[in-house]
Design a protein around this motif. Structure first.
Motif, PDB file in Angstrom:
ATOM      1  N   GLU A  54      -3.547  -7.639 -25.174  1.00  0.00           N
ATOM      2  CA  GLU A  54      -4.940  -7.274 -25.451  1.00  0.00           C
ATOM      3  C   GLU A  54      -5.850  -8.484 -25.660  1.00  0.00           C
ATOM      4  O   GLU A  54      -7.080  -8.347 -25.655  1.00  0.00           O
ATOM      5  N   THR A  55      -5.261  -9.674 -25.852  1.00  0.00           N
ATOM      6  CA  THR A  55      -6.075 -10.886 -26.007  1.00  0.00           C
ATOM      7  C   THR A  55      -5.823 -11.870 -24.866  1.00  0.00           C
ATOM      8  O   THR A  55      -6.110 -13.060 -24.987  1.00  0.00           O
ATOM      9  N   THR A  56      -5.296 -11.333 -23.763  1.00  0.00           N
ATOM     10  CA  THR A  56      -4.965 -12.159 -22.603  1.00  0.00           C
ATOM     11  C   THR A  56      -5.551 -11.534 -21.347  1.00  0.00           C
ATOM     12  O   THR A  56      -5.482 -10.311 -21.173  1.00  0.00           O
ATOM     13  N   ASN A  57      -6.140 -12.348 -20.490  1.00  0.00           N
ATOM     14  CA  ASN A  57      -6.627 -11.847 -19.208  1.00  0.00           C
ATOM     15  C   ASN A  57      -5.444 -11.528 -18.292  1.00  0.00           C
ATOM     16  O   ASN A  57      -4.393 -12.178 -18.359  1.00  0.00           O
ATOM     17  N   TYR A  58      -5.646 -10.554 -17.424  1.00  0.00           N
ATOM     18  CA  TYR A  58      -4.541 -10.130 -16.558  1.00  0.00           C
ATOM     19  C   TYR A  58      -3.986 -11.282 -15.728  1.00  0.00           C
ATOM     20  O   TYR A  58      -2.766 -11.437 -15.597  1.00  0.00           O
ATOM     21  N   ASP A  59      -4.858 -12.119 -15.160  1.00  0.00           N
ATOM     22  CA  ASP A  59      -4.387 -13.205 -14.296  1.00  0.00           C
ATOM     23  C   ASP A  59      -3.442 -14.155 -15.027  1.00  0.00           C
ATOM     24  O   ASP A  59      -2.598 -14.804 -14.397  1.00  0.00           O
ATOM     25  N   ASP A  60      -3.568 -14.224 -16.348  1.00  0.00           N
ATOM     26  CA  ASP A  60      -2.720 -15.128 -17.124  1.00  0.00           C
ATOM     27  C   ASP A  60      -1.383 -14.508 -17.513  1.00  0.00           C
ATOM     28  O   ASP A  60      -0.551 -15.177 -18.141  1.00  0.00           O
ATOM     29  N   MET A  61      -1.179 -13.235 -17.175  1.00  0.00           N
ATOM     30  CA  MET A  61       0.116 -12.607 -17.494  1.00  0.00           C
ATOM     31  C   MET A  61       0.653 -11.783 -16.333  1.00  0.00           C
ATOM     32  O   MET A  61       1.588 -10.999 -16.497  1.00  0.00           O
ATOM     33  N   LYS A  62       0.087 -11.972 -15.143  1.00  0.00           N
ATOM     34  CA  LYS A  62       0.472 -11.129 -14.014  1.00  0.00           C
ATOM     35  C   LYS A  62       1.908 -11.350 -13.559  1.00  0.00           C
ATOM     36  O   LYS A  62       2.461 -10.522 -12.834  1.00  0.00           O
ATOM     37  N   GLU A  63       2.527 -12.457 -13.995  1.00  0.00           N
ATOM     38  CA  GLU A  63       3.945 -12.655 -13.680  1.00  0.00           C
ATOM     39  C   GLU A  63       4.834 -11.723 -14.492  1.00  0.00           C
ATOM     40  O   GLU A  63       5.999 -11.516 -14.147  1.00  0.00           O
ATOM     41  N   HIS A  64       4.286 -11.156 -15.568  1.00  0.00           N
ATOM     42  CA  HIS A  64       5.101 -10.367 -16.489  1.00  0.00           C
ATOM     43  C   HIS A  64       4.769  -8.876 -16.482  1.00  0.00           C
ATOM     44  O   HIS A  64       5.568  -8.072 -16.977  1.00  0.00           O
TER      45      HIS A  64
END
Length: 352
Positions: A54-64
């Motif tokens: 909820e405090t992260t943009n999608y592009d920064d966690m799209k590997e997960h």
């Protein structure tokens, strides 16, 4: 014994959910809202790299994590959900208090707004692909699910997951924190609360029906055989119940009692302990003339016969006209027992 050489896909992934909806009566998934407003499919409060979704943009966690919108772009998934009577349970996840999202530990209006945005985003996406209202349910452990759904659900239905599991701590800590509520909230009380909410189904922990834990709640003891099963059937009056976990050794008893199973054992080609063949689609592949046939391919008269026979067998309280009004090639009544793939193809061992 599994002879397929099957390797379970990662939970809540598009691969897992595609497998689950292809091979079972439906799937359950967990949805969260990213910092930039994307609906992602993820269960735990953190991603594998320790970030709060909820405090992260999608592009920064799209590997997960995968996007819900990407799942809905899969024609096979949508076709089975919309046209072939598959069922999807949508669990809306609240952010961990330590993330600061949704008001953090103070919650309040910020959490209400967060859950409202998540609910409306999901609702709008499934409306666009015309998901039938009786082919999905929204639910959440967060109590804001009720006021949010009452305001924004339109034709879609919701239920509240109870007893509430806290966002913090591991599985043992969460269960320990929920124990007082579990003891004080009997199955009759749970049913009464869900009915007052207008919930179309009761999500129920297996602990209420099986093992020594079923004796803990104050009030009548429920079970899966004998007088305890008779009590359970009497109080639920055919109200749909979805049970998790549903171990394969307990699964036949749950289905025989007219209950739906949310399963973590999704391999094809398994058999039960008595040697009988297991079917991952007991609801959407019913017996017609002693052979299992797809629900969406059998005739209207055959579907009606199955529904009315099931009503009599399990004592469904809904009227004939209501049940048949929910019956078509692409839908079935809420009461029909199903086998649902938990997080698609079963939860991962390392997750909560």
């Amino acid at each position: 014994m599994d002879t397929t050489g099957w390797v379970k896909p990662k939970e809540n992934s598009i691969d897992a959910l595609s497998y689950g909806i292809e091979n079972s009566d439906g799937v359950e998934m967990d949805l969260r809202l990213s910092l930039d407003g994307e609906v992602i499919i993820h269960h735990d409060a953190r991603t594998q790299d320790g970030s709060y979704p909820e405090t992260t943009n999608y592009d920064d966690m799209k590997e997960h994590v995968d996007l819900f919108s990407d799942l809905l772009s899969k024609d096979d998934f949508v076709t089975k959900w919309v046209n072939e009577a598959r069922f999807v349970c949508l669990e809306l996840k609240a952010p961990h208090p330590s993330s600061g999202a949704g008001g953090g530990w103070l919650r309040g209006k910020e959490m209400y707004n967060h859950m409202s945005e998540l609910f409306q985003s999901v609702r709008d996406m499934i409306k666009q692909i015309e998901v039938p209202s009786n082919s999905t349910v929204f639910y959440s452990f967060d109590p804001y699910i009720t006021p949010v759904a009452n305001r924004f659900s339109e034709n879609y239905r919701h239920a509240r997951l109870m007893p509430k599991l806290r966002q913090w701590g591991g599985w043992t800590t969460q269960r320990a924190a929920a124990l007082p509520s579990f003891i004080s909230t009997s199955v009759p009380r749970l049913l009464d609360k869900q009915r007052k909410l207008g919930a179309p189904m009761l999500p129920l922990a297996l602990d209420y029906l099986h093992g020594w834990t079923r004796f803990l709640p104050i009030g009548a003891t429920m079970g899966l055989q004998g007088k305890s099963l008779q009590k359970f059937n009497h109080i639920r009056r055919g109200h749909p119940v979805y049970v998790w976990p549903s171990p394969i050794e307990i699964e036949p008893r749950l289905l025989k009692a007219g209950l739906s199973c949310i399963s973590d054992t999704m391999q094809k080609g398994l058999v039960y302990s008595d040697g009988s063949e297991r079917c991952l689609r007991p609801g959407t592949m019913p017996f017609v003339e002693n052979e299992r046939q797809p629900w969406h391919e059998i005739s209207d008269s055959e579907r009606a016969k199955i529904v009315l026979t099931s009503k009599k067998k399990w004592g469904w309280s809904s009227g004939k006209d209501e049940l048949l009004g929910l019956t078509s090639s692409g839908t079935m009544p809420w009461e029909m027992p199903r086998l649902i793939g938990h997080r698609g193809a079963g939860k991962d061992p390392e997750t909560l």
